[in-house]
Design a protein around this motif. Structure first.
Motif, short mmCIF file in Angstrom:
data_model
loop_
_atom_site.label_atom_id
_atom_site.label_comp_id
_atom_site.label_asym_id
_atom_site.label_seq_id
_atom_site.Cartn_x
_atom_site.Cartn_y
_atom_site.Cartn_z
N SER A 553 0.84 -1.27 0.08
CA SER A 553 -0.07 0.04 -0.15
C SER A 553 1.05 1.08 0.06
CB SER A 553 -0.92 0.05 1.09
OG SER A 553 -1.86 -1.18 1.38
N ASN A 554 0.32 2.24 -0.76
CA ASN A 554 1.07 3.68 -0.56
C ASN A 554 0.46 4.31 0.79
OD1 ASN A 554 2.67 3.88 -3.02
ND2 ASN A 554 0.74 3.96 -4.04
N ILE A 555 1.18 4.56 1.66
CA ILE A 555 0.72 5.18 2.63
C ILE A 555 1.27 6.75 2.95
CG2 ILE A 555 2.69 4.26 4.00
CD1 ILE A 555 0.67 4.02 6.76
N ASN A 556 0.45 7.64 3.32
CA ASN A 556 0.82 8.96 3.68
C ASN A 556 0.51 9.18 5.12
OD1 ASN A 556 1.58 11.71 4.02
ND2 ASN A 556 0.51 12.45 2.24
N LEU A 557 1.28 9.28 6.17
CA LEU A 557 1.10 9.28 7.42
C LEU A 557 1.71 10.57 8.31
CD1 LEU A 557 0.07 8.00 10.16
CD2 LEU A 557 2.11 6.69 10.28
N THR A 558 0.72 11.20 8.93
CA THR A 558 1.35 12.25 9.62
C THR A 558 0.77 12.10 10.85
OG1 THR A 558 1.09 14.15 7.78
CG2 THR A 558 1.04 14.88 9.95
N SER A 559 1.74 12.46 11.85
CA SER A 559 1.59 12.10 13.44
C SER A 559 2.06 13.14 14.01
CB SER A 559 1.94 10.65 13.85
OG SER A 559 1.87 10.35 15.23
N ALA A 560 1.49 13.63 15.38
CA ALA A 560 1.84 14.44 16.40
C ALA A 560 1.25 14.18 17.72
CB ALA A 560 1.39 15.90 16.09
N GLY A 561 2.15 14.30 18.69
CA GLY A 561 1.72 13.62 20.08
C GLY A 561 2.52 14.13 21.23
N LEU A 562 2.00 13.59 22.14
CA LEU A 562 3.05 13.77 23.60
C LEU A 562 2.90 12.45 24.49
CD1 LEU A 562 1.03 17.04 24.68
CD2 LEU A 562 3.35 16.90 23.92
N GLU A 563 4.10 12.23 25.26
CA GLU A 563 4.41 11.24 26.06
C GLU A 563 4.86 11.48 27.24
OE1 GLU A 563 8.45 8.99 25.05
OE2 GLU A 563 6.87 8.69 23.54
N ILE A 564 4.62 10.80 28.45
CA ILE A 564 5.21 11.27 29.78
C ILE A 564 5.29 9.78 30.51
CG2 ILE A 564 2.76 11.52 30.73
CD1 ILE A 564 3.79 13.73 32.56
N GLU A 565 6.35 9.90 31.28
CA GLU A 565 6.41 8.78 32.13
C GLU A 565 6.70 9.38 33.60
OE1 GLU A 565 10.29 5.40 32.33
OE2 GLU A 565 9.93 6.47 30.65
N PRO A 566 5.53 9.00 34.26
CA PRO A 566 5.23 9.48 35.51
C PRO A 566 5.78 8.73 36.54
CG PRO A 566 3.08 8.68 34.73
CD PRO A 566 4.08 8.78 33.53
N LEU A 567 5.92 7.40 36.33
CA LEU A 567 6.49 6.48 37.17
C LEU A 567 7.60 5.63 36.13
CD1 LEU A 567 3.29 4.89 39.03
CD2 LEU A 567 5.10 6.56 39.88
N LYS A 568 8.48 5.30 36.87
CA LYS A 568 9.68 4.68 36.25
C LYS A 568 9.11 3.32 35.26
CE LYS A 568 14.37 2.82 36.62
NZ LYS A 568 15.00 3.53 35.62
N ASN A 569 9.40 3.31 34.01
CA ASN A 569 8.97 2.57 33.07
C ASN A 569 7.21 2.10 32.83
OD1 ASN A 569 11.71 1.46 32.66
ND2 ASN A 569 11.59 -0.04 34.39
N LEU A 570 6.87 3.28 33.16
CA LEU A 570 5.45 3.26 32.92
C LEU A 570 5.02 4.45 32.14
CD1 LEU A 570 2.34 2.44 33.31
CD2 LEU A 570 2.28 3.71 35.29
N LYS A 571 4.91 4.49 30.97
CA LYS A 571 4.56 5.44 29.98
C LYS A 571 3.28 5.89 29.29
CE LYS A 571 6.54 4.99 25.70
NZ LYS A 571 7.29 4.87 24.76
N PHE A 572 2.75 6.70 29.43
CA PHE A 572 1.57 7.27 28.73
C PHE A 572 1.74 8.32 27.55
CE2 PHE A 572 0.43 6.46 33.35
CZ PHE A 572 -0.71 5.60 33.20
N SER A 573 1.11 7.87 26.47
CA SER A 573 0.99 8.66 25.30
C SER A 573 -0.27 8.92 24.42
CB SER A 573 2.17 8.09 24.26
OG SER A 573 1.71 7.07 23.75
N THR A 574 -0.34 9.95 24.01
CA THR A 574 -1.48 10.25 23.12
C THR A 574 -0.95 11.08 21.64
OG1 THR A 574 -3.49 11.50 23.03
CG2 THR A 574 -1.80 12.72 24.39
N SER A 575 -1.62 10.71 20.69
CA SER A 575 -1.31 11.20 19.57
C SER A 575 -2.43 11.55 18.39
CB SER A 575 -0.30 10.26 18.65
OG SER A 575 -0.87 9.01 18.46
N PHE A 576 -2.11 12.26 17.58
CA PHE A 576 -3.09 12.45 16.73
C PHE A 576 -2.51 12.05 15.34
CE2 PHE A 576 -4.95 15.06 12.88
CZ PHE A 576 -6.14 14.61 12.81
N ASN A 577 -3.29 11.19 14.62
CA ASN A 577 -2.64 10.65 13.45
C ASN A 577 -3.79 10.98 12.08
OD1 ASN A 577 -0.60 9.54 14.74
ND2 ASN A 577 -1.77 7.51 15.10
N TYR A 578 -3.24 11.38 11.17
CA TYR A 578 -3.79 11.39 9.84
C TYR A 578 -3.11 10.59 8.56
CZ TYR A 578 -6.20 13.42 5.81
OH TYR A 578 -7.32 13.49 4.71
#
Length: 824
Positions: A553-578
């Motif tokens: 497939s031909n893919i054109n992917l754009t992504s932007a987001g944030l991630e945070i690790e409040p506790l060691k080795n526990l990561k939360f992230s959110t992103s918007f993809n088009y």
């Protein structure tokens, strides 16, 4: 004149540090070597045991006059030492004629009426009543020194062209007190810390006080290897984890079935009666040790222990591992670990005369204090601790924190490395090693690579050429840009990708990321989402593949987001993809019926993602925006929630998707490593092929994680699935018991993969592509495999069998997959 003075100084230093050196071989009257013989200086606890070939080397900082050679069943020999150095001794033992008074232990020892085993059982009973386990809380100071040395250096080696313009380094050579080999220190890392523990809450915390190394602090791959040496082990545990392998401890409860034990001596050490027990493996080829230990009478605590791995243990790139621990008596009854020395002799070949490198870690413990309770939140692990001050402690700090002073050779490493850094040839060697380890070529503050992704092939692009790179100022960069461009010589099209990551807060690893990629991809190669915007599956351009690989497939992917690790080795992230998707091949279609019943070939989709990534016990190197894993033997739980929003930026569909990935490599004692991987997912809503969960097939000739080796691309389409992969690596345990095969060092793999899935009638009705939807609903699809790994120490070959759905078109019932890799 200066050279003569220097030589005199070195000789004098050696005399101060090592007054007596002895080495040689112990044989019987038939001139056969006697393995595991106890060799020690009279009236001391300084000793070793001979190896499988009867050889030994022993060194003392004090002047010794008598060497004692002892093995049960033979007459004890007291050898006067008339010289301070005697390295070619040949000692012959006579069989003891007083058979009625002594039990002879040769070969496998008896499990009955063996006093050594009686003592071993006492150790088991009291192992959790000794040392730090006696106290509710504890604290102590810790000093750790890691050193790398070139070894087996001779005159020909020193004259080699490899060391042209670097001859000055050989002024710092020394002799190992363990092996007797000459060595040259080339790297040193020192670390001081304070350790706190709470046995009642089973918590422990180490706070760094200072760190110093000799010039490679910005090389993340060298630092990752160093961190792998910082492994913690407890000799009272059943298994000791070294280099991703479980070695059976000589104090293990299973030790009776693995080791031979012989009680050889009794002596007073620090005013306490102690027994000396020699141990050695019952079978060849297993992950075991040989050595001896002194155990206190009454407390049954270990006073001193020496361990060396068996010569024929199945471990790569390692010629020997030696461990020595010493314990100090506190309050007349408590034995505390005060010194721990681990030395590994790395070598490409097992030949004793071949060149290699020592990796040595020496740890000292002192200033113990007990039963001072700390609040439980004190033990919370910091996410991203990095203090520049701790990395630049002055010399005065280290003079107070070194529990053992550096030798003159070790002190000289810092100066020598400064000189080497200015040598072009040395820089060439470092750069070459870094390229092989990192897959990147460093050019100033730019890294070109990954170089192993430069070439590819698929049915759409034909031969594919890729060039890319990233910014790199150091392993702790707060931001990093990365990009690539690629060209296919069959479709005559350029592709590209670019991304950036920026750390906004160090302590919580709060990171902003964004990127865009336009490329040709096999989107049916993974179930769990790829979180890296530049991530592209191996199946997209495997050089060697079977069957048709045109479903790209031909893919054109754009992504932007944030991630945070409040506790060691526990990561939360959110992103918007088009992304936009369309088929890259005239023979493959992603078409679907829109709400008006019109066939659409292109897909536009906006998506919001929320994910949680938990990786307990993961160890990393670096404190910047990107980190390097020390190893991959940690558990991972990954959860992802995706929300498709119709109408946003012209998006075509509304849907919700939940996905879970669980992977957990488990060391199973002496039986190798078992790795289960579970993937679960469900899509809520009516969506076309490009948004469904395609069960990942694998038509390449290479092993791909979490893909089904005998399944074709797009063979099964689902909107809900459960996939399970089970693999067991026996680490050579079975082959080690087969004569003739044992010496090859090969390792056994077995496994099974299965998947269940379903696809709704609504999603089937939406399909206008040329792919007929089928799901493994009525019966679980499965395949199984056996493999042989460690072939030539780098190759694994699997033979896979497909278990069912054999009536499907173009089925491959049996297949062979390979993978290359370097492992211990």
């Amino acid at each position: 004149m200066k050279k003569l003075l220097f030589v005199f100084f070195i000789v004098l230093t050696n005399q101060l540090w090592a007054q007596t050196k002895v080495g040689g071989i112990v044989i019987d009257t038939s001139k056969q070597p006697i393995s595991y013989t106890s060799v020690y200086f009279k009236n001391t606890s300084e000793g070793v045991i001979t190896n499988e070939d009867g050889n030994f080397y022993l060194e003392s900082a004090n002047t010794q006059d008598t060497l004692v050679i002892s093995f049960t069943g033979y007459e004890e020999v007291y050898l006067p030492l008339t010289q301070k150095t005697a390295l070619d001794l040949k000692i012959e033992l006579q069989e003891d004629t007083v058979l009625s008074e002594i039990k002879i232990y040769t070969g496998k020892t008896s499990k009955k009426n063996n006093p050594a085993l009686d003592i071993l059982r006492k150790i088991w009973e009291n192992r959790r009543k000794n040392g730090l386990h006696k106290f509710d809380q504890y604290t102590y100071q810790k000093y750790e020194k890691i050193e790398f040395d070139l070894n087996s250096i001779d005159s020909a080696y020193m004259k080699s062209k490899l060391f042209k313009d670097m001859e000055f380094i050989f002024d710092k050579m020394d002799t190992s007190k363990i092996t007797g080999k000459t060595y040259l220190p080339i790297f040193i890392n020192e670390q001081a810390s304070n350790v706190y523990g709470d046995n009642t809450a089973k918590l422990k915390k180490e706070i760094l006080s200072g760190n110093k190394n000799s010039g490679f602090e910005n090389n993340q791959h060298i630092m990752a290897f160093l961190k792998d040496l910082y492994v913690e082990y407890d000799i009272y545990d059943n298994y000791l984890k070294l280099y991703d392998k479980d070695f059976v401890s000589p104090l293990s409860r299973t030790g009776i079935n693995v080791y031979n034990y012989v009680l050889t001596d009794t002596a007073d050490i620090d005013g306490k009666k102690c027994y000396n027990i020699v141990y050695y493996p019952r079978r060849k080829g297993e992950l075991t040790f040989k050595g001896d230990f002194w155990v206190n009478d009454g407390t049954w605590a270990i006073k001193k222990i020496n361990m060396a791995i068996s010569k024929d243990a199945n471990i790569n790139w390692v010629r020997d591992i030696y461990i020595e621990q010493e314990y100090k008596i506190l309050n007349d009854s408590v034995f505390l670990l005060t010194k721990d020395h681990l030395m590994t002799d790395f070598s490409i070949r097992q030949n004793e005369k071949s060149k290699g490198m020592y990796g040595k870690r020496t740890t000292f413990y002192k200033n113990f204090d007990f039963n001072k309770k700390m609040p439980l939140n004190f033990y919370k692990s910091e996410v991203n601790t990095y203090n520049e001050t701790l990395m630049n402690r002055p010399d005065e700090f280290w003079e107070g924190y070194r529990f053992e002073p550096l030798s003159e050779e070790e002190k000289g490493i810092y100066t020598m490395l400064d000189q080497l850094q200015q040598t072009k040839r040395f820089q060439t060697y470092v750069n070459l090693a870094t390229i092989l380890a990192s897959d990147y070529v460093q050019i100033g503050h730019f890294d070109y690579g990954p170089i192993f992704s430069s070439f590819g092939f698929n049915d759409i692009e034909g031969f594919r050429l890729r060039a890319g790179g990233r910014t790199y100022f150091g392993q702790n960069d707060m931001w990093r840009l990365e990009g690539y461009t690629a060209y296919g010589f069959k479709d005559n099209k350029f592709k590209y990708g670019i991304s950036g990551r920026f750390m906004l807060d160090k302590d919580s690893r709060f990171i902003f990321f964004a990127g865009n990629r336009r490329d040709v991809e096999q989107i049916a190669a993974t179930l769990s989402p790829i979180t890296d915007v530049l991530g592209r599956s191996f199946a997209s351009s495997a050089l060697l593949a079977s069957g048709d690989n045109s479903k790209l497939s031909n893919i054109n992917l754009t992504s932007a987001g944030l991630e945070i690790e409040p506790l060691k080795n526990l990561k939360f992230s959110t992103s918007f993809n088009y992304k936009t998707l369309k088929s890259a091949s005239p023979t493959f279609s992603l078409a679907y019926y829109d709400e008006n019943g019109i066939i659409q070939n292109d897909l536009k989709q906006s998506e919001i993602n929320l994910s949680v990534d938990y990786t307990p016990r993961r160890k990393t190197v670096g404190h910047g925006v990107d980190r390097t894993d020390v190893d991959y033997n940690y558990a991972r739980v990954f959860f992802n929630y995706s929300l498709g929003v119709k109408g946003m930026l012209g998006s075509d569909f509304d849907y919700k998707k939940v996905q879970l990935l669980y992977r957990h490599p488990i060391l199973v004692g002496g039986f190798g490593r078992f790795t289960p991987t579970l993937e679960i997912g469900k899509t809520y809503g009516t969506v076309p092929l490009g948004l469904l969960s395609v069960i990942p097939g694998n038509q390449s000739y290479f092993i791909i994680d979490n893909a089904f080796s005998q399944m074709n691309y797009y063979e099964f389409i689902t909107d809900e699935y459960i996939a399970l992969h089970l693999e067991h690596n026996f680490n050579g345990r079975i082959f080690s018991r087969i004569p003739g095969i044992r010496k090859l060092g090969i390792r056994e793999f077995v496994g099974i993969r299965g998947v269940w899935g379903d696809v709704s009638k609504e999603n089937i009705a939406l399909n206008a592509s040329n792919i007929a939807y089928a799901a493994p609903k009525d019966k679980i699809y499965y395949e199984y495999f056996v493999g042989v790994g460690n072939i030539f120490k780098c190759l694994r070959i699997d033979v896979n069998w497909r278990g069912n759905y054999l009536e499907n078109p173009n089925v491959r019932k049996v297949g062979v997959k390979v993978v290359f890799g370097f492992y211990f």
